[in-house]
Design a protein around this motif. Structure first.
Motif, short mmCIF file in Angstrom:
data_model
loop_
_atom_site.label_atom_id
_atom_site.label_comp_id
_atom_site.label_asym_id
_atom_site.label_seq_id
_atom_site.Cartn_x
_atom_site.Cartn_y
_atom_site.Cartn_z
N TYR A 145 -52.88 -88.14 -79.33
CA TYR A 145 -52.00 -88.63 -78.27
C TYR A 145 -51.85 -90.15 -78.35
N LEU A 146 -52.99 -90.86 -78.56
CA LEU A 146 -52.94 -92.32 -78.62
C LEU A 146 -52.26 -92.81 -79.89
N GLY A 177 -52.98 -99.44 -73.86
CA GLY A 177 -52.38 -100.76 -73.66
C GLY A 177 -51.35 -101.07 -74.73
N VAL A 178 -51.21 -102.38 -75.08
CA VAL A 178 -50.23 -102.80 -76.10
C VAL A 178 -50.87 -103.82 -77.03
N TYR A 179 -50.36 -103.83 -78.25
CA TYR A 179 -50.66 -104.89 -79.21
C TYR A 179 -49.44 -105.81 -79.27
N ASN A 180 -49.70 -107.09 -79.10
CA ASN A 180 -48.63 -108.08 -79.22
C ASN A 180 -48.81 -108.84 -80.54
N LEU A 181 -47.76 -108.84 -81.40
CA LEU A 181 -47.79 -109.52 -82.69
C LEU A 181 -46.79 -110.68 -82.66
N ASP A 182 -47.30 -111.90 -82.75
CA ASP A 182 -46.45 -113.11 -82.79
C ASP A 182 -46.45 -113.62 -84.25
N VAL A 183 -45.35 -113.33 -84.97
CA VAL A 183 -45.27 -113.61 -86.41
C VAL A 183 -44.78 -115.04 -86.65
N TYR A 184 -45.44 -115.69 -87.58
CA TYR A 184 -45.03 -117.06 -87.95
C TYR A 184 -45.17 -117.21 -89.45
N SER A 185 -44.47 -118.25 -90.04
CA SER A 185 -44.48 -118.50 -91.49
C SER A 185 -45.83 -119.08 -91.90
N SER A 186 -46.32 -118.64 -93.08
CA SER A 186 -47.62 -119.10 -93.57
C SER A 186 -47.62 -119.05 -95.09
N ASN A 187 -48.77 -119.38 -95.70
CA ASN A 187 -48.92 -119.38 -97.15
C ASN A 187 -49.35 -118.02 -97.68
N SER A 197 -52.64 -110.29 -79.86
CA SER A 197 -53.13 -110.36 -78.47
C SER A 197 -52.92 -108.99 -77.82
N GLY A 198 -53.45 -108.86 -76.63
CA GLY A 198 -53.34 -107.57 -75.92
C GLY A 198 -54.64 -106.79 -76.03
N LEU A 199 -54.59 -105.58 -76.62
CA LEU A 199 -55.80 -104.76 -76.76
C LEU A 199 -56.85 -105.44 -77.62
N GLU A 200 -56.40 -106.24 -78.61
CA GLU A 200 -57.31 -107.04 -79.43
C GLU A 200 -56.68 -108.39 -79.69
N SER A 201 -57.49 -109.29 -80.19
CA SER A 201 -56.96 -110.64 -80.46
C SER A 201 -57.47 -111.14 -81.81
N GLY A 202 -56.77 -112.11 -82.35
CA GLY A 202 -57.15 -112.69 -83.64
C GLY A 202 -55.91 -113.07 -84.43
N THR A 203 -56.12 -113.59 -85.66
CA THR A 203 -55.04 -113.97 -86.55
C THR A 203 -55.16 -113.17 -87.83
N TYR A 204 -54.07 -112.54 -88.27
CA TYR A 204 -54.10 -111.65 -89.42
C TYR A 204 -52.92 -111.95 -90.34
N THR A 205 -53.07 -111.56 -91.60
CA THR A 205 -52.02 -111.74 -92.61
C THR A 205 -51.01 -110.62 -92.48
N TRP A 234 -43.45 -108.85 -81.81
CA TRP A 234 -43.42 -107.40 -81.84
C TRP A 234 -44.46 -106.82 -80.88
N VAL A 235 -44.08 -105.68 -80.32
CA VAL A 235 -44.97 -104.99 -79.36
C VAL A 235 -45.23 -103.57 -79.88
N ILE A 236 -46.52 -103.21 -79.90
CA ILE A 236 -46.91 -101.84 -80.29
C ILE A 236 -47.60 -101.18 -79.10
N PRO A 237 -46.91 -100.28 -78.34
CA PRO A 237 -47.54 -99.61 -77.20
C PRO A 237 -48.51 -98.51 -77.68
N VAL A 238 -49.67 -98.45 -77.08
CA VAL A 238 -50.68 -97.39 -77.37
C VAL A 238 -51.04 -96.71 -76.05
N PRO A 239 -50.62 -95.42 -75.87
CA PRO A 239 -49.79 -94.62 -76.76
C PRO A 239 -48.33 -95.05 -76.68
N ASN A 240 -47.52 -94.46 -77.53
CA ASN A 240 -46.11 -94.79 -77.56
C ASN A 240 -45.42 -94.06 -76.41
N THR A 241 -45.17 -94.81 -75.35
CA THR A 241 -44.54 -94.21 -74.18
C THR A 241 -43.03 -94.36 -74.21
#
Length: 241
Positions: A145-146, A177-187, A197-205, A234-241
């Motif tokens: 379901y999730l 809840g939701v995962y919020n992904l704020d995409v920016y340019s990088s190397n 941010s949201g259900l978890e936080s951190g910086t990822y490739t 981008w927003v990822i709802p968990v579960p997808n409602t």
């Protein structure tokens, strides 16, 4: 001669009568004299009166005693005439038969308890297994379901040029809840990274050649190659409602 003979015979009869009277009188006087005096020997003795009657003598108050079990009386705690109070033990019977019955009852109780304990443990084990199986099924269904049909949606509806990233994996968390992904340019090789941010936080490739992790709870995201994702959210709802 005849007249003299008659007189003599008559006189003889009278004389005999008179003689008998005299003898009777003398005998009567003697007897009377003897009756006036009696001789007794005085002795000391016990004089008692007896009254013989037919009937039954019974006590005013009577209590019939009995035991719950038959047996031989082994001990009597009171004598005749003793005062007995409530709660005191008057007599005891041998306990051999009762002790045997008690031992048998205790043995039966122990066997029954052991059998019951085994059955209870077996039932508890079966119940625990069933509960664990149900929990596993429920947890699996909840995971489905999730994690079912998770997608990333563009937070800015006006920006519809970039293709939505592909979300995969199985969500292992327990919170919705939701995962919020704020995409920016990088190397990075894809040219982008994202802040989470949201259900978890951190910086990822932002991976474009293979799925990259979204946090640490089993989800992955793969961005489409040669797409412009700079400054997109981008927003990822968990579960997808």
């Amino acid at each position: 001669m005849k007249i003299l003979k008659k007189i003599t015979k008559k006189q003889l009869i009278i004389g005999v009568i008179i003689l008998l009277l005299i003898i009777l009188i003398l005998f009567g006087l003697r007897r009377k004299k003897n009756d006036a005096y009696s001789t007794f020997q005085v002795e000391v003795t016990t004089v008692s009166d007896e009254l013989l009657l037919a009937g039954t003598i019974d006590a005013k108050d009577r209590v019939n005693l009995g035991f719950a079990r038959s047996g031989r009386v082994k001990k009597v705690n009171f004598n005749v005439g003793d005062v007995v109070k409530k709660g005191q033990i008057i007599a005891e019977v041998e306990q051999n038969q009762l002790s045997s019955q008690l031992s048998q009852a205790q043995a039966n109780y122990t066997l029954t308890r052991v059998d019951t304990s085994v059955e209870v443990k077996s039932a508890e084990s079966s119940l625990q297994a069933q509960l664990a199986e149900q929990d596993t099924i429920i947890e699996g269904l909840y995971r489905e379901y999730l994690s079912g049909d998770l997608q990333a949606y563009n937070s800015n509806e006006n920006e519809r040029n970039a293709i939505n990233p592909i979300v995969s994996g199985t969500y292992l968390g327990s919170e919705e809840g939701v995962y919020n992904l704020d995409v920016y340019s990088s190397n990075a090789n894809s040219g982008y990274s994202f802040r989470l941010s949201g259900l978890e936080s951190g910086t990822y490739t932002a991976e474009s050649l293979r799925p990259g992790k979204i946090g640490e709870k089993g989800l992955y995201v793969q961005f489409v190659d040669n797409q412009s994702y700079g400054n997109t959210q981008w927003v990822i709802p968990v579960p997808n409602t």
